[in-house]
Design an enzyme around this catalytic site. Structure first.
Site, PDB file in Angstrom:
ATOM      1  CE1 TYR A  52      -4.015  -1.723  -0.499  1.00 13.43           C
ATOM      2  CE2 TYR A  52      -3.090  -3.248   1.091  1.00 13.43           C
ATOM      3  CZ  TYR A  52      -4.023  -2.947   0.115  1.00 13.43           C
ATOM      4  OH  TYR A  52      -4.958  -3.882  -0.245  1.00 13.43           O
ATOM      5  CD  GLN A  86     -16.927  -0.812  -6.934  1.00 12.33           C
ATOM      6  OE1 GLN A  86     -16.759  -2.012  -6.832  1.00 12.33           O
ATOM      7  NE2 GLN A  86     -17.278  -0.241  -8.061  1.00 12.33           N
ATOM      8  CG  ASN A  87     -11.983   4.168  -7.698  1.00 12.98           C
ATOM      9  OD1 ASN A  87     -12.203   2.972  -7.891  1.00 12.98           O
ATOM     10  ND2 ASN A  87     -12.132   5.075  -8.642  1.00 12.98           N
ATOM     11  CG  ASP A  89      -8.322   7.168  -6.778  1.00 17.24           C
ATOM     12  OD1 ASP A  89      -9.090   8.141  -6.626  1.00 17.24           O
ATOM     13  OD2 ASP A  89      -8.476   6.326  -7.688  1.00 17.24           O
ATOM     14  CG  HIS A 104     -13.988  -1.299  -1.739  1.00 19.22           C
ATOM     15  ND1 HIS A 104     -14.029  -1.678  -3.058  1.00 19.22           N
ATOM     16  CD2 HIS A 104     -15.059  -1.893  -1.151  1.00 19.22           C
ATOM     17  CE1 HIS A 104     -15.079  -2.463  -3.255  1.00 19.22           C
ATOM     18  NE2 HIS A 104     -15.724  -2.600  -2.126  1.00 19.22           N
ATOM     19  N   GLY A 170     -16.851   2.953 -14.932  1.00 19.09           N
ATOM     20  CA  GLY A 170     -15.599   2.203 -14.806  1.00 19.09           C
ATOM     21  C   GLY A 170     -15.532   1.181 -13.699  1.00 19.09           C
ATOM     22  CB  THR A 171     -17.230  -0.542 -11.368  1.00 18.46           C
ATOM     23  OG1 THR A 171     -17.268  -1.770 -10.613  1.00 18.46           O
ATOM     24  CG2 THR A 171     -18.637  -0.052 -11.588  1.00 18.46           C
ATOM     25  CB  SER A 172     -15.500  -5.452 -13.539  1.00 17.25           C
ATOM     26  OG  SER A 172     -15.162  -5.628 -12.174  1.00 17.25           O
TER      27      SER A 172
HETATM   28  N1  APR Z   1     -12.700   4.478 -18.514  1.00 22.66           N
HETATM   29  C1  APR Z   1     -13.764   3.859 -17.950  1.00 22.66           C
HETATM   30  N2  APR Z   1     -13.758   2.562 -17.599  1.00 22.66           N
HETATM   31  C2  APR Z   1     -12.629   1.875 -17.806  1.00 22.66           C
HETATM   32  C3  APR Z   1     -11.469   2.461 -18.388  1.00 22.66           C
HETATM   33  C4  APR Z   1     -11.542   3.831 -18.739  1.00 22.66           C
HETATM   34  N3  APR Z   1     -10.513   4.475 -19.296  1.00 22.66           N
HETATM   35  N4  APR Z   1     -10.501   1.506 -18.463  1.00 22.66           N
HETATM   36  C5  APR Z   1     -11.030   0.377 -17.950  1.00 22.66           C
HETATM   37  N5  APR Z   1     -12.323   0.597 -17.564  1.00 22.66           N
HETATM   38  C6  APR Z   1     -13.286  -0.332 -16.963  1.00 22.66           C
HETATM   39  C7  APR Z   1     -13.112  -1.788 -17.326  1.00 22.66           C
HETATM   40  O1  APR Z   1     -13.781  -2.064 -18.566  1.00 22.66           O
HETATM   41  C8  APR Z   1     -13.793  -2.479 -16.142  1.00 22.66           C
HETATM   42  O2  APR Z   1     -15.187  -2.639 -16.350  1.00 22.66           O
HETATM   43  O3  APR Z   1     -13.101  -0.276 -15.560  1.00 22.66           O
HETATM   44  C9  APR Z   1     -13.554  -1.503 -14.997  1.00 22.66           C
HETATM   45  C10 APR Z   1     -12.500  -1.947 -14.009  1.00 22.66           C
HETATM   46  O4  APR Z   1     -12.932  -3.085 -13.319  1.00 22.66           O
HETATM   47  P1  APR Z   1     -12.095  -3.659 -12.090  1.00 22.66           P
HETATM   48  O5  APR Z   1     -10.673  -3.698 -12.443  1.00 22.66           O
HETATM   49  O6  APR Z   1     -12.752  -4.920 -11.663  1.00 22.66           O
HETATM   50  O7  APR Z   1     -12.256  -2.509 -10.980  1.00 22.66           O
HETATM   51  P2  APR Z   1     -13.460  -2.264  -9.963  1.00 22.66           P
HETATM   52  O8  APR Z   1     -14.764  -2.689 -10.540  1.00 22.66           O
HETATM   53  O9  APR Z   1     -13.337  -0.884  -9.462  1.00 22.66           O
HETATM   54  O10 APR Z   1     -13.071  -3.280  -8.813  1.00 22.66           O
HETATM   55  C11 APR Z   1     -13.853  -3.327  -7.645  1.00 22.66           C
HETATM   56  O11 APR Z   1     -12.219  -4.742  -6.645  1.00 22.66           O
HETATM   57  O12 APR Z   1     -10.159  -5.513  -5.863  1.00 22.66           O
HETATM   58  C12 APR Z   1     -11.098  -4.614  -5.797  1.00 22.66           C
HETATM   59  O13 APR Z   1     -11.273  -3.282  -3.958  1.00 22.66           O
HETATM   60  C13 APR Z   1     -10.928  -3.251  -5.329  1.00 22.66           C
HETATM   61  O14 APR Z   1     -12.523  -1.452  -5.401  1.00 22.66           O
HETATM   62  C14 APR Z   1     -11.959  -2.519  -6.145  1.00 22.66           C
HETATM   63  C15 APR Z   1     -12.997  -3.593  -6.444  1.00 22.66           C
END
Ligand code: APR
Length: 230
Positions: A52, A86-87, A89, A104, A170-172
């Site tokens: 971290y 969820q970020n 930062d 988170h 931007g979240t999966s």
């Molecule tokens: N703009 C928008 N979305 C984007 C970009 C971009 N430039 N680049 C990538 N993405 C999308 C991807 O398509 C994906 O759907 O951002 C998403 C990232 O997904 P993850 O990596 O799974 O991140 P997140 O959903 O925030 O993860 C959730 O998992 O491990 C943890 O605690 C951590 O908060 C995090 C949580």
């Protein structure tokens, strides 16, 4: 008109902070079990602190991007807008975004062992392992590790349930309980998803998926909302 924004790592990707599950994402380089679980902390706290510390250095060096800035404009027009992220930062705050709930944790803070949310700010990037919280317990990064409770989740659900417009950026939608926030969006609300990839939207009807990077899609959507609603 109540707008609620829900963000993930994708909004910070163009600020140079890697996402977690895209190819070359953080969880391809590190194992969650080594750095982001309570067991990892008990087994090798120094490794967690080092991990971290490195991430904190990256976050402090990164700058908010056009998507964060667009959310500031949105909040200037619609001051009741709330952001759930969820970020870990602080790019929302550094762009001037207000009313941000961090599900988170926050990498710029540390917490002790006695309370999940009694945090202290850390100056600079480096936590020195062994430092103590004012309550006497060992300090650790203020990060919600996998398997731990998400202290602000019920608050976030309450907020989601007030939305007339819900914007996902931007979240999966792969991590729970955070992803289940989607179930708290009222039926009548309009839902937009800005993501160049394919987040798991199965089961959600009437979602407008703007398949753009955040720095392009978010300013466009914000402009459209400001024009059409004000
Ligand atoms: N703009 C928008 N979305 C984007 C970009 C971009 N430039 N680049 C990538 N993405 C999308 C991807 O398509 C994906 O759907 O951002 C998403 C990232 O997904 P993850 O990596 O799974 O991140 P997140 O959903 O925030 O993860 C959730 O998992 O491990 C943890 O605690 C951590 O908060 C995090 C949580």
């Amino acid at each position: 008109m109540k707008i609620v924004v829900f963000t993930g790592a994708g909004i910070s990707a163009e600020s140079g902070l890697g996402t977690f599950r895209d190819s070359d994402g953080l969880w391809e380089k590190y194992r969650i079990e080594d750095v982001c679980t309570h067991e990892a902390w008990l087994r090798n706290p120094q490794l967690c602190v080092d991990f971290y510390n490195a991430l904190r250095r990256d976050v402090l060096a990164a700058q908010p991007n056009a998507a964060h800035a667009a959310l500031t404009r949105l909040q200037q027009c619609f001051p009741t807008t709330e952001i759930i992220t969820q970020n870990i930062d602080n790019l929302h705050e550094r762009a001037g975004n207000k009313n941000v709930i961090h599900l988170h944790g926050e990498i710029t803070k540390l917490r002790g062992q006695k309370s999940e949310t009694d945090t202290i700010d850390i100056k600079g990037w480096e936590q020195h392992y062994g430092d103590r919280h004012p309550d006497g317990s060992l300090l650790r990064p203020y990060i919600v590790f996998f398997g731990e409770g998400v202290p602000y989740f019920s608050k976030a659900c309450e907020v989601a349930s007030t939305a007339d417009i819900f914007i996902v950026i931007g979240t999966s939608l792969a991590v729970y309980p955070a992803a289940s926030l989607m179930n708290y969006i009222p039926q009548h609300a309009k839902v937009y998803v800005v993501d160049p990839g394919s987040p798991d939207l199965s089961g959600y009807d009437n979602v407008v998926h703007i398949k753009e990077k955040a720095s392009v899609g978010v300013p466009q959507l914000v402009d459209k909302l400001i024009t059409s609603l004000s």
